[in-house]
Design a protein around this motif. Structure first.
Motif, short mmCIF file in Angstrom:
data_model
loop_
_atom_site.label_atom_id
_atom_site.label_comp_id
_atom_site.label_asym_id
_atom_site.label_seq_id
_atom_site.Cartn_x
_atom_site.Cartn_y
_atom_site.Cartn_z
N THR A 417 0.83 -1.21 0.00
CA THR A 417 0.00 0.00 0.00
C THR A 417 0.86 1.26 0.00
OG1 THR A 417 -1.88 -1.06 1.07
CG2 THR A 417 -1.66 1.32 1.38
N SER A 421 0.92 3.86 -2.99
CA SER A 421 0.43 5.21 -2.71
C SER A 421 1.44 6.27 -3.18
CB SER A 421 0.15 5.37 -1.22
OG SER A 421 -0.90 4.51 -0.83
N ASP A 424 0.79 6.58 -6.67
CA ASP A 424 -0.42 7.37 -6.89
C ASP A 424 -0.09 8.87 -6.95
OD1 ASP A 424 -1.95 5.07 -6.82
OD2 ASP A 424 -2.50 5.30 -4.71
N TRP A 476 0.40 11.20 6.45
CA TRP A 476 -0.37 9.95 6.24
C TRP A 476 0.48 8.74 6.62
CZ3 TRP A 476 0.95 6.20 2.52
CH2 TRP A 476 0.01 5.19 2.33
N ARG A 490 -5.20 3.07 1.60
CA ARG A 490 -5.02 3.49 0.20
C ARG A 490 -6.12 4.44 -0.22
NH1 ARG A 490 -3.37 0.63 -4.60
NH2 ARG A 490 -2.90 2.24 -6.17
N TRP A 493 -5.45 7.78 1.32
CA TRP A 493 -4.39 8.53 0.65
C TRP A 493 -4.88 9.09 -0.69
CZ3 TRP A 493 -0.79 11.68 0.66
CH2 TRP A 493 -0.05 11.94 -0.50
N GLN A 494 -5.55 8.27 -1.47
CA GLN A 494 -6.02 8.77 -2.77
C GLN A 494 -7.00 9.93 -2.58
OE1 GLN A 494 -7.22 6.18 -5.87
NE2 GLN A 494 -5.32 5.00 -5.85
#
Length: 564
Positions: A417, A421, A424, A476, A490, A493-494
């Protein structure tokens, strides 16, 4: 400058074992100096080594680790390491006993075997030297933006000089050095460049715990393990070997044969001038060169990258070199090179990168449950950016990330993750870059080269995007723990990243101006029109694709007519 002479040997001594010289922070935040014996005896009460530069701290830490490895005779295996970890302190008596065996070698002013120096080092002309070559904070001929000018450059205390000496052996610049008498590499009185000192070629990484005791133990990788290899008969710290002379130690003798060689590598031949009242000069000549290809099983404090060029040059199927830090990127953006990867499948292509052995060792501790589930560790990255053919220090790099220990478990869902992330965030900033370039083109900017306005606008915007996400990502990551649900983390965070990048994008569109709103044809043949409303639409669509788990509800777009 006048020639400087070594003072009367009998009248000078500065024992690094008994005289305070190592700067540390204690748990109350107070900075003070301690002796080697005090540091190991009080390690549980100390927060960290606290050098003037992060490179000082890492250089001293490697020296301390070499002493600790030898004093505990390993550790030989996981059980021995666990025995040390479970103690409330370090085995100070054993360490003091070990240091006492080499007492003369830890004397900074010893007339015959001065610590990390060559006693009778000199040039043919008997030149004298100042301290600017020793102090990395004062580049030769460019004494700007330094805290050491005037009297600060005329004299160092022996304690300060000892720290800069350790630093110089680890991070000295390349370039022409003083030509030492007896060194057959010297030509015309000069020592020609052999590259920066040992740590200058590394993307150095080490692990930090809550106290200095924990920091030392976290980096105390067993000398012969699945991650490291050592020749126990030939790997030893420099103070256990015959004192160096001015010339380079023969390759067969110097190795490296393990991390003890590397932690105390003598990249330079150095002689300090002065006495107990102060050090007033330093002669620095070339020392031992080091060839870094495929030392990943000996040097635990650096990531490694596969080098196709070196494989071709050396005629070897697999060559790894130290992976330097990219000082323009935050550490979390390079997590894949820091954290251990899953075990390679048999027959699979060799990995393009290898994480530092200290990271792999921590993963082992986590998997074997030798370390508490709730433990948090800080990975600290340190490096030097050299300039002008590596003869000056341009920049000292430092970054750190505090993470739950689960982040180092390559098979753990939380580690996946965290890495995903970070990816991401990269994808989200990419959408922002494209928006900035599109808005620039809509307003009349043109060109596809890196120096053209659209690319420049994209770069500026990406910097802002990464700066905003940097704060959010660290916060985070710091909130994650052993009980965090990876899927929820996840999504969280997104969502954070989406809101941040969407807000930045909205600001860009609002500030684009009427010319961008009206837009223009950017491709006359294909009748491709671009305006700020269209660019905004492309951006929002791309951002949703980049962060599909973001739990946000996009407000209906404000009614705006898209120009034809």
């Amino acid at each position: 400058m006048e020639n400087l002479q070594m003072p009367d040997a009998a009248a000078t001594s500065f024992s690094l074992i008994e005289q305070p010289w190592i700067p540390v922070l204690d748990l109350s935040g107070r900075r003070r100096l301690v002796t080697l014996n005090e540091l190991f005896a009080q390690a549980e009460e100390l927060r960290a080594v606290a050098g003037e530069l992060p490179t000082q701290t890492s250089a001293v830490l490697r020296l301390l680790l070499a002493i600790l490895h030898r004093a505990v005779d390993g550790p030989g295996d996981e059980r021995a390491w666990q025995g040390l970890w479970r103690r409330s302190d370090l085995p100070a008596d054993d360490i003091a006993g070990y240091l006492d065996e080499y007492r003369d070698r830890f004397d900074l002013l010893h007339p015959v075997t001065p610590f990390y120096q060559v006693a009778d080092l000199r040039t043919q002309k008997g030149d004298g030297f100042g301290l600017e070559r020793l102090i990395a904070d004062v580049p030769n001929n460019a004494p700007y933006l330094t805290t050491r000018l005037g009297p600060g450059l005329a004299r160092l205390t022996p304690a300060e000089a000892a720290v800069w000496l350790v630093h110089c052996q680890a991070y000295d610049t390349s370039g022409i050095k003083s030509g030492a008498v007896g060194d057959d590499r010297v030509k015309g009185g000069k020592g020609y460049p052999i590259g920066p000192a040992s740590c200058g070629s590394l993307g150095l990484v080490y692990l930090e715990g809550r106290t200095l005791r924990e920091t030392l133990l976290l980096n105390l990788v067993p000398l012969d393990s699945g991650y490291l290899r050592q020749d126990p008969d030939r790997d030893s710290p420099v103070w256990e070997r015959e004192p160096h002379g001015p010339t380079e130690e023969v390759e067969r003798a110097r190795g490296p044969y393990g991390l003890l060689n590397l932690y105390t590598w003598q990249s330079r031949r150095i002689r300090l001038f002065g006495d107990q009242a102060g050090i007033t000069g330093a002669m620095i000549a070339n020392g031992d060169r080091i060839a870094w290809p495929n030392l990943h099983q000996q040097e635990p404090m650096s990531g490694w990258r596969r080098s196709a060029n070196q494989e071709k040059k050396l005629g070897q199927p697999l060559v790894y070199l130290p992976a330097l830090h990219d000082h323009t990127r935050a550490l979390w953006r390079g997590l894949t090179s820091l954290l251990p990867a899953p075990t390679e499948r048999p027959g699979a292509e060799a990995a393009s990168r290898r994480p530092p052995a200290v990271s792999q060792w921590l993963a082992r501790l986590r998997i074997r449950q030798l370390i508490d589930d709730g433990y948090r560790v800080t990975a600290r990255a340190v490096g030097v950016v050299y300039g002008n053919q590596m003869s000056v220090v341009d920049e000292v790099y430092q970054d750190a990330l505090t993470m739950p220990v689960q982040a180092f478990d390559p098979a753990g869902p939380l580690a996946v993750t965290i890495v995903d992330s970070a990816a991401d965030a990269e994808a989200a900033v990419l959408t922002l870059r494209r928006l900035a370039a599109d808005l620039c083109r809509a307003a009349g900017g043109y060109g596809d080269r890196a120096e053209d306005p659209p690319a420049a606008a994209a770069d500026r915007t990406a910097e802002i995007g990464y700066a905003k996400l940097d704060v959010l990502f660290r916060r985070w990551l710091g909130d994650l723990g052993p009980h965090s649900d990876p899927a929820r983390a996840r999504i969280q965070w997104q969502t954070l990243a989406y809101r941040c990048v969407r807000r930045l994008g909205r600001n860009l569109v609002e500030q684009a101006g009427p010319q961008a709103w009206a837009g223009r044809y950017v491709d006359q043949e294909k009748k491709k029109h671009l305006s700020s409303p269209l660019a905004d639409k492309f951006f929002r669509d791309a951002l949703r694709r980049a962060l599909p788990m973001a739990a946000v509800t996009e407000n209906p777009p404000v009614s705006q007519e898209v120009p034809a």
